[in-house]
Structures are given as C-alpha cells and as structure tokens.
Design an enzyme around this catalytic site. Structure first.
Site, PDB file in Angstrom:
ATOM      1  N   HIS A 111       0.862  -1.187   0.000  1.00 31.02           N
ATOM      2  CA  HIS A 111       0.000   0.000   0.000  1.00 31.02           C
ATOM      3  C   HIS A 111       0.899   1.238   0.000  1.00 31.02           C
ATOM      4  O   HIS A 111       1.862   1.295   0.765  1.00 31.02           O
ATOM      5  CB  HIS A 111      -0.900  -0.031   1.247  1.00 31.02           C
ATOM      6  CG  HIS A 111      -1.815   1.137   1.321  1.00 31.02           C
ATOM      7  ND1 HIS A 111      -2.967   1.226   0.568  1.00 31.02           N
ATOM      8  CD2 HIS A 111      -1.738   2.283   2.028  1.00 31.02           C
ATOM      9  CE1 HIS A 111      -3.564   2.373   0.818  1.00 31.02           C
ATOM     10  NE2 HIS A 111      -2.836   3.041   1.701  1.00 31.02           N
ATOM     11  N   ASP A 147      -6.719  -2.535   3.876  1.00 30.85           N
ATOM     12  CA  ASP A 147      -5.476  -1.865   4.268  1.00 30.85           C
ATOM     13  C   ASP A 147      -5.202  -2.003   5.760  1.00 30.85           C
ATOM     14  O   ASP A 147      -4.749  -1.066   6.418  1.00 30.85           O
ATOM     15  CB  ASP A 147      -5.501  -0.380   3.848  1.00 30.85           C
ATOM     16  CG  ASP A 147      -5.640  -0.240   2.346  1.00 30.85           C
ATOM     17  OD1 ASP A 147      -5.138  -1.105   1.614  1.00 30.85           O
ATOM     18  OD2 ASP A 147      -6.281   0.731   1.898  1.00 30.85           O
TER      19      ASP A 147
HETATM   20  C1  GRF Z   1       1.031   0.655  -6.186  1.00 25.11           C
HETATM   21  O1  GRF Z   1       1.180   1.998  -5.825  1.00 25.11           O
HETATM   22  C2  GRF Z   1       0.621  -0.184  -5.012  1.00 25.11           C
HETATM   23  O2  GRF Z   1       1.154   0.282  -3.798  1.00 25.11           O
HETATM   24  C3  GRF Z   1      -0.883  -0.040  -4.995  1.00 25.11           C
HETATM   25  O3  GRF Z   1      -1.250  -0.016  -6.345  1.00 25.11           O
HETATM   26  C4  GRF Z   1      -0.148   0.445  -7.129  1.00 25.11           C
HETATM   27  C5  GRF Z   1       0.123  -0.618  -8.148  1.00 25.11           C
HETATM   28  O4  GRF Z   1       1.100  -0.235  -9.063  1.00 25.11           O
HETATM   29  N1  GRF Z   1      -1.499  -1.085  -4.221  1.00 25.11           N
HETATM   30  P1  GRF Z   1       1.725  -1.292 -10.041  1.00 25.11           P
HETATM   31  O5  GRF Z   1       0.582  -1.928 -10.809  1.00 25.11           O
HETATM   32  O6  GRF Z   1       2.467  -2.295  -9.228  1.00 25.11           O
HETATM   33  O7  GRF Z   1       2.637  -0.510 -10.943  1.00 25.11           O
END
Ligand code: GRF
Length: 217
Positions: A111, A147
């Site tokens: 997160h 979360d």
């Molecule tokens: C990331 O910022 C992650 O923390 C959140 O969603 C986003 C996903 O990005 N849960 P990616 O698809 O890994 O580039």
C-alpha cells in the site's frame, strides 16, 4: 533449497510485479513466481509476466455472480499452481473474508502510504492536502478490513513543498519496488512470524537515527 512459490494478483500496470520478477531472476533469491493472475483482460502487467515466461491467467470478476465464486476461482488457480504465498500488487478488488481466511498469513499487500495513515484511494493527493512531511509504503499481511493487517516492512520518503501527487507517487513507488521484494525475501527465508497480530522478524537489522523534514539548520 526449494524456492517459495509465489502467486501475484494484479489489475493494471504491474510495476511491483516487475520488481518481483527482477528480484526472482537473481539466483540467490529464495522465491519464484509460479503464476500471475489478472482480473482485467489486457492488464499491462500480463505482458511483463509473459516476457519473463511466467504462466499467466485472466480471471475476470465480471464473469462471476458475486465475490465468493470469483474468489473461489482465484483460490483454485493459486492452489493448482502450488502457490505458497499470494502477493497483491495493485489488485483492485476487495477479497472476501473466506479468501482472506483461507490464505491467512500467506497473503500480503503493498500500500502506498505509511499505514495506518491514509488507507483507501487517492492517497498521494490526501497526503499533500493534509500537509504530512513524510509518506512511504507498507507491505502487510492481509486481514478482512481493507489496508489493515500486521506490518512486515515500511519505507519512508519526504513530502516536498512543491510536490504534486504524481511526483510524490513516483518517489513512493521507487521505494515500493525495494520494499516488496525485500518482504518476500524475508518470508521466503522463514524470518517472518506473526505473534499477537504483530510481525516478528528473525535477525532484525535497522539503521538507527531519524529523518527530519524540513531540515532547517
Ligand atoms: C502501487 O502503488 C501499489 O502500492 C498499490 O497499487 C499500485 C500498483 O502499481 N497497491 P503497479 O501496478 O504495481 O505498478
């Protein structure tokens, strides 16, 4: 020693998936990705997995009548691939209590905030609006509430005065790409234990000292 078999669930871009793929390419890295599942056809992350010759499958939530049957299909695919640890990496579906229970302490999420601050969505906008001086990311075990769950690892970044949400997101994302592979490594090395809903890490090491923002001297 056998590598830990990881399943990664994505909905989009897959840059955290890429960080895991890159880590798993290291000979000494103790985990391997057995399966990538997307809930969206054409999710960009699927191509990343395919380029690394990792099996992929799309399980489209829209094809199911409700959350439970969808989650059941996820579980079946993960179990069929002998997955031992499930990593949510930008997976934009809430998982049912049954799924979370079934994978308890074998299901982790990343997160882009320092939990428990700024749960939910539009995080970077809210961090800037709030005027927080630091933000970061959290890798945690998943519990039924969104979360929430025992924290494995966090990385901190400063929030700068003229940041916009995109600039801050990029600064946080660079740390996500370090933190997620590290968390998976710790788990694969059996150094992570959950006791009384807190994570205890074997052979724990951390640099001492504090960051201060602004640094006015
Ligand atoms: C990331 O910022 C992650 O923390 C959140 O969603 C986003 C996903 O990005 N849960 P990616 O698809 O890994 O580039």
């Amino acid at each position: 020693m056998a590598k830990l078999k990881v399943g990664v669930l994505i909905s989009g871009r897959g840059s955290n998936l890429q960080a895991l793929i890159d880590a798993c390419a290291g000979e000494d890295y103790p985990a391997e990705i057995a399966l990538v599942i997307a809930n969206v056809h054409g999710a960009a992350g699927l191509a990343r997995a395919q380029a690394a010759a990792i099996p992929t499958t799309v399980i489209d939530h829209k094809a199911f009548d409700g959350r439970e049957p969808f989650d059941e299909a996820l579980s079946e695919a993960l179990s069929a691939a002998d997955v031992e640890l499930v990593c949510l990496a930008g997976f934009m579906r809430l998982l049912s209590e049954g799924f979370v229970k079934r994978w308890r302490d074998r299901l982790i999420n990343i997160h882009p905030s320092l939990l428990p601050a700024f749960r939910g969505i539009h995080i970077h906008e809210r961090v800037i609006e709030y005027g927080a001086r630091f933000s970061g990311c959290t890798v945690h075990f998943v519990r039924p509430s969104m979360d929430e769950g025992p924290i494995i690892i966090q990385a901190v970044v400063p929030v700068l005065q003229d940041d916009d949400p995109d600039v801050l997101a990029a600064r946080v994302l660079a740390q996500e790409h370090r933190a997620y592979p590290l968390a998976v490594r710790l788990i694969a090395e059996s150094r992570v234990r959950v006791a009384n809903e807190l994570v205890v890490i074997g052979d724990f090491r951390c640099e001492d000292g504090a960051m201060i923002n602004p640094a006015c001297e």
